[in-house]
Design a protein around this motif. Structure first.
Motif, PDB file in Angstrom:
ATOM      1  N   PRO A  37      59.950  36.516  76.112  1.00 31.62           N
ATOM      2  CA  PRO A  37      61.186  36.689  76.882  1.00 31.62           C
ATOM      3  C   PRO A  37      62.425  36.321  76.060  1.00 31.62           C
ATOM      4  O   PRO A  37      62.374  35.458  75.182  1.00 31.62           O
ATOM      5  CB  PRO A  37      61.000  35.756  78.081  1.00 31.62           C
ATOM      6  CG  PRO A  37      59.510  35.633  78.223  1.00 31.62           C
ATOM      7  CD  PRO A  37      58.963  35.689  76.831  1.00 31.62           C
ATOM      8  N   GLU A  65      61.642  30.571  79.926  1.00 32.37           N
ATOM      9  CA  GLU A  65      61.510  30.547  81.382  1.00 32.37           C
ATOM     10  C   GLU A  65      62.127  29.274  81.943  1.00 32.37           C
ATOM     11  O   GLU A  65      61.891  28.173  81.431  1.00 32.37           O
ATOM     12  CB  GLU A  65      60.042  30.625  81.784  1.00 32.37           C
ATOM     13  CG  GLU A  65      59.833  30.645  83.289  1.00 32.37           C
ATOM     14  CD  GLU A  65      58.381  30.827  83.674  1.00 32.37           C
ATOM     15  OE1 GLU A  65      58.024  30.480  84.820  1.00 32.37           O
ATOM     16  OE2 GLU A  65      57.600  31.305  82.823  1.00 32.37           O
ATOM     17  N   THR A 116      61.471  33.214  91.287  1.00 31.77           N
ATOM     18  CA  THR A 116      60.115  33.735  91.485  1.00 31.77           C
ATOM     19  C   THR A 116      60.169  35.205  91.877  1.00 31.77           C
ATOM     20  O   THR A 116      61.224  35.746  92.204  1.00 31.77           O
ATOM     21  CB  THR A 116      59.367  32.940  92.568  1.00 31.77           C
ATOM     22  OG1 THR A 116      60.087  33.039  93.810  1.00 31.77           O
ATOM     23  CG2 THR A 116      59.239  31.476  92.179  1.00 31.77           C
ATOM     24  N   SER A 163      54.020  42.726  84.062  1.00 34.49           N
ATOM     25  CA  SER A 163      53.912  41.330  83.665  1.00 34.49           C
ATOM     26  C   SER A 163      55.059  40.937  82.744  1.00 34.49           C
ATOM     27  O   SER A 163      55.708  39.895  82.924  1.00 34.49           O
ATOM     28  CB  SER A 163      52.570  41.093  82.967  1.00 34.49           C
ATOM     29  OG  SER A 163      52.497  39.776  82.452  1.00 34.49           O
ATOM     30  N   THR A 164      55.338  41.777  81.736  1.00 32.42           N
ATOM     31  CA  THR A 164      56.416  41.484  80.785  1.00 32.42           C
ATOM     32  C   THR A 164      57.767  41.497  81.476  1.00 32.42           C
ATOM     33  O   THR A 164      58.622  40.634  81.225  1.00 32.42           O
ATOM     34  CB  THR A 164      56.399  42.512  79.641  1.00 32.42           C
ATOM     35  OG1 THR A 164      55.092  42.558  79.065  1.00 32.42           O
ATOM     36  CG2 THR A 164      57.405  42.149  78.564  1.00 32.42           C
ATOM     37  N   SER A 193      58.405  40.909  84.650  1.00 32.61           N
ATOM     38  CA  SER A 193      58.517  39.735  85.519  1.00 32.61           C
ATOM     39  C   SER A 193      58.850  38.484  84.713  1.00 32.61           C
ATOM     40  O   SER A 193      59.664  37.661  85.131  1.00 32.61           O
ATOM     41  CB  SER A 193      57.207  39.527  86.298  1.00 32.61           C
ATOM     42  OG  SER A 193      56.948  40.608  87.168  1.00 32.61           O
ATOM     43  N   ASN A 194      58.238  38.348  83.531  1.00 31.73           N
ATOM     44  CA  ASN A 194      58.533  37.197  82.685  1.00 31.73           C
ATOM     45  C   ASN A 194      59.988  37.201  82.227  1.00 31.73           C
ATOM     46  O   ASN A 194      60.631  36.155  82.151  1.00 31.73           O
ATOM     47  CB  ASN A 194      57.606  37.175  81.471  1.00 31.73           C
ATOM     48  CG  ASN A 194      56.181  36.805  81.833  1.00 31.73           C
ATOM     49  OD1 ASN A 194      55.944  36.144  82.848  1.00 31.73           O
ATOM     50  ND2 ASN A 194      55.230  37.231  81.028  1.00 31.73           N
ATOM     51  N   GLU A 195      60.501  38.393  81.906  1.00 33.67           N
ATOM     52  CA  GLU A 195      61.901  38.484  81.484  1.00 33.67           C
ATOM     53  C   GLU A 195      62.838  38.132  82.640  1.00 33.67           C
ATOM     54  O   GLU A 195      63.851  37.451  82.454  1.00 33.67           O
ATOM     55  CB  GLU A 195      62.198  39.895  80.964  1.00 33.67           C
ATOM     56  CG  GLU A 195      63.629  40.115  80.498  1.00 33.67           C
ATOM     57  CD  GLU A 195      64.034  39.291  79.288  1.00 33.67           C
ATOM     58  OE1 GLU A 195      65.249  39.247  78.991  1.00 33.67           O
ATOM     59  OE2 GLU A 195      63.147  38.688  78.647  1.00 33.67           O
ATOM     60  N   ARG A 236      62.192  36.097  85.086  1.00 32.93           N
ATOM     61  CA  ARG A 236      62.145  34.634  85.250  1.00 32.93           C
ATOM     62  C   ARG A 236      63.036  33.954  84.215  1.00 32.93           C
ATOM     63  O   ARG A 236      63.743  32.993  84.522  1.00 32.93           O
ATOM     64  CB  ARG A 236      60.710  34.139  85.130  1.00 32.93           C
ATOM     65  CG  ARG A 236      59.795  34.593  86.260  1.00 32.93           C
ATOM     66  CD  ARG A 236      58.413  33.984  86.139  1.00 32.93           C
ATOM     67  NE  ARG A 236      57.492  34.580  87.099  1.00 32.93           N
ATOM     68  CZ  ARG A 236      56.585  35.501  86.803  1.00 32.93           C
ATOM     69  NH1 ARG A 236      56.467  35.929  85.550  1.00 32.93           N
ATOM     70  NH2 ARG A 236      55.791  36.003  87.733  1.00 32.93           N
ATOM     71  N   GLY A 237      62.985  34.434  82.973  1.00 33.18           N
ATOM     72  CA  GLY A 237      63.833  33.862  81.940  1.00 33.18           C
ATOM     73  C   GLY A 237      65.306  34.014  82.248  1.00 33.18           C
ATOM     74  O   GLY A 237      66.120  33.162  81.865  1.00 33.18           O
ATOM     75  N   LEU A 261      50.200  38.152  88.659  1.00 30.62           N
ATOM     76  CA  LEU A 261      51.458  38.248  87.924  1.00 30.62           C
ATOM     77  C   LEU A 261      52.663  37.802  88.737  1.00 30.62           C
ATOM     78  O   LEU A 261      53.705  37.497  88.173  1.00 30.62           O
ATOM     79  CB  LEU A 261      51.682  39.696  87.467  1.00 30.62           C
ATOM     80  CG  LEU A 261      50.542  40.347  86.677  1.00 30.62           C
ATOM     81  CD1 LEU A 261      50.900  41.774  86.329  1.00 30.62           C
ATOM     82  CD2 LEU A 261      50.232  39.545  85.431  1.00 30.62           C
ATOM     83  N   GLU A 290      54.380  35.466  92.090  1.00 33.59           N
ATOM     84  CA  GLU A 290      54.172  34.206  92.806  1.00 33.59           C
ATOM     85  C   GLU A 290      53.871  34.413  94.281  1.00 33.59           C
ATOM     86  O   GLU A 290      53.096  33.647  94.870  1.00 33.59           O
ATOM     87  CB  GLU A 290      55.429  33.330  92.682  1.00 33.59           C
ATOM     88  CG  GLU A 290      55.660  32.727  91.305  1.00 33.59           C
ATOM     89  CD  GLU A 290      56.417  33.666  90.377  1.00 33.59           C
ATOM     90  OE1 GLU A 290      56.702  33.274  89.249  1.00 33.59           O
ATOM     91  OE2 GLU A 290      56.722  34.804  90.791  1.00 33.59           O
TER      92      GLU A 290
END
Length: 499
Positions: A237, A241, A267, A382-383, A385-387, A389-390, A419, A421
């Motif tokens: 990211p 996070e 989330t 997944s990627t 969602s991680n970005e 969150r960051g 993936l 929450e």
């Protein structure tokens, strides 16, 4: 003490092409020689000209040399509608010359001498040779052609002039010249069933890393626009996070109570259910809580902003007022031949531009339908969602299930439950020949929640949760029945007297 590597790092020559410099991690290297190859119509000539105009606009000088290619007048006629085109830089800072006659009369030696002469004469820091295949066909042997490429490379390095060699061809076996140059970039235009998608791949980039794999691009009024593949650009990211924040309201007070006081900031929640069940309405409730401190973004595929504003107004939500205050932005993507990574970059750019904290995506299936490679979706989501969150974004996605009543509900993407929450499932149930709406919390990470099936309805004020739906069985199958009469779904027997 200064790191010795800092003095050895080669200077970059940015292309100025949106997304391409990201793929190249800063641009081409000064004095490098690169082959750009692709099938006819893939966009090689536009890419090279776009880089030339960007280069001279940034203070550089460029020469564009053609062999067997369209005439310069026709080429410029085709480029004139492009927004990067600036006729005032021709021929002073950007010079076009045809070298085909030189190649015919004097062979590769004559072409080599011409290129060297043009670099000196115009003090070019960027040189394009359009039609390398003609030079290859003129060579009397493979050795002569490799020697020509080697000499071009030496002269480019001596004069710190970056050179792009354009040639037709598709990805295939490695050729000798591929091993000699500093980089090799493929442009492709592939058919996927009834649609096509252009893509770019950096097969070689000496002296620097690059984003691996194929990256889609479009040819627009701005020229080429490259959309780096999300899984490649954000494998890590862009920001670490952030710790899970305090709870924030969903905009539905009763739903907040069921999930323990609201959803945690930062989330991702997925709302799953059939058409008409109320997913968009819950999303509008969520966006109605947008503010200057928590800017919101609606990113949708189905209902236009005008329809959503009207819909929200009938439910007592003033989205138009929030937009006027700058607290909310609505982006609508008509369902056509969208490009998956383009959609993601459009959304992420809007999030960064306004510091968005509340994101409602209606719906996730719009992304799915835009992908020419459905097997990507688990990694992509997944990627992404991680970005998010960051970036500190609290996201709500919708997913439309297929059947209205009676079908088992499946996750939209394999592995999606691990993936995100939170997952909230909405569904219809038939009771006494009438449909009722039910809501259940399928997953709420790191928090307790009320597991009871909740009945809800949509009123003129939006979502109203009535309370637990008790006294029936088979509700998750879509047909509720009394425990006293399990064989007759949809009908109720009188209660037996207690003994």
């Amino acid at each position: 003490m200064m790191d010795d590597r800092q003095g050895l790092e080669l200077e970059r020559v940015p292309s100025g092409i949106a997304g391409l410099d990201t793929v190249l991690k800063g641009g081409f290297l000064k004095g490098g020689v690169y082959i750009i190859q692709g099938v006819p119509g893939a966009g090689k000539t536009i890419l090279a000209n776009q880089m030339c105009f960007n280069h001279v606009a940034d203070g550089g000088r460029a020469a564009y040399v053609t062999l067997l290619a369209e005439s310069h007048s026709r080429m410029l006629q085709h480029l004139r509608p492009m927004r990067f085109f600036d006729e005032t830089v021709i021929p002073d800072r950007l010079y076009y010359i045809s070298a085909f006659n030189t190649l015919e009369d004097d062979g590769l030696k004559g072409l080599r001498d011409l290129l060297q002469r043009e670099i000196r004469k115009h003090r070019a820091s960027l040189l394009i040779l359009d039609g390398l295949v003609a030079a290859e066909e003129t060579a009397t042997s493979d050795r002569e052609f490799k020697k020509f490429v080697h000499e071009v490379q030496m002269y480019a390095a001596m004069n710190e002039c970056t050179v792009l060699l354009l040639t037709s061809g598709s990805p295939g076996p490695v050729r000798a010249e591929h091993t000699m140059v500093d980089g090799l970039i493929d442009l492709d235009d592939r058919v996927y069933e009834v649609r096509t998608e252009r893509s770019l791949q950096v097969r070689k980039f000496r002296g620097s890393g690059s984003l691996r794999g194929r990256h889609p691009f479009r040819i627009t009024g701005d020229g080429l626009v490259v959309y780096p593949r999300i899984e490649a650009q954000f494998a890590v990211p862009s920001r670490p996070e952030q710790p899970v924040g305090a709870r924030i309201t969903t905009g539905v007070e009763a739903l907040d109570r069921i999930i323990g006081g609201g959803t945690f900031a930062g989330t991702t929640t997925v709302l799953m259910g059939p058409t008409g069940i109320g997913k968009t309405t819950i999303g509008l409730h969520f966006l109605s809580q947008s503010s200057a401190a928590e800017p919101g973004l609606h990113f949708g595929f189905y209902e236009t902003p005008a329809r959503l504003r009207f819909k929200a107004a009938t439910l007592g939500m003033d989205l138009e007022g929030l937009e006027a205050q700058g607290a909310l932005e609505m982006i609508w993507q008509a369902q056509g031949e969208n490009v998956l990574d383009e959609l993601a970059h459009t959304m992420l750019d809007a999030i960064r531009r306004r510091g968005v904290r509340r994101l409602f995506v209606d719906g996730l299936d719009g992304f799915m339908e835009s992908s020419v490679h459905p097997e990507r979706m688990s990694r992509f989501f997944s990627t992404l969602s991680n970005e998010l969150r960051g970036l500190g974004v609290t996201a709500v996605f919708t997913w439309e299930t297929r059947d209205l009543i009676g079908s088992p509900i499946e996750a939209p993407v394999y592995g999606v439950s691990s993936l995100v929450e939170n997952m909230i499932v909405l569904r219809y149930v038939e009771v006494e020949a009438r449909t009722r709406r039910l809501l259940t919390i399928a997953k709420l990470r790191d928090s307790g929640f009320d597991p009871a099936l909740q009945e809800f309805r949509i009123t003129d004020k939006g979502i109203e949760i009535i309370g637990p739906f008790n006294g029936y069985e088979g509700m998750l199958k879509g047909y509720a029945h009394s425990p006293d009469n399990p064989g007759s779904p949809g009908t109720l027997s009188p209660k037996r007297p207690s003994r």
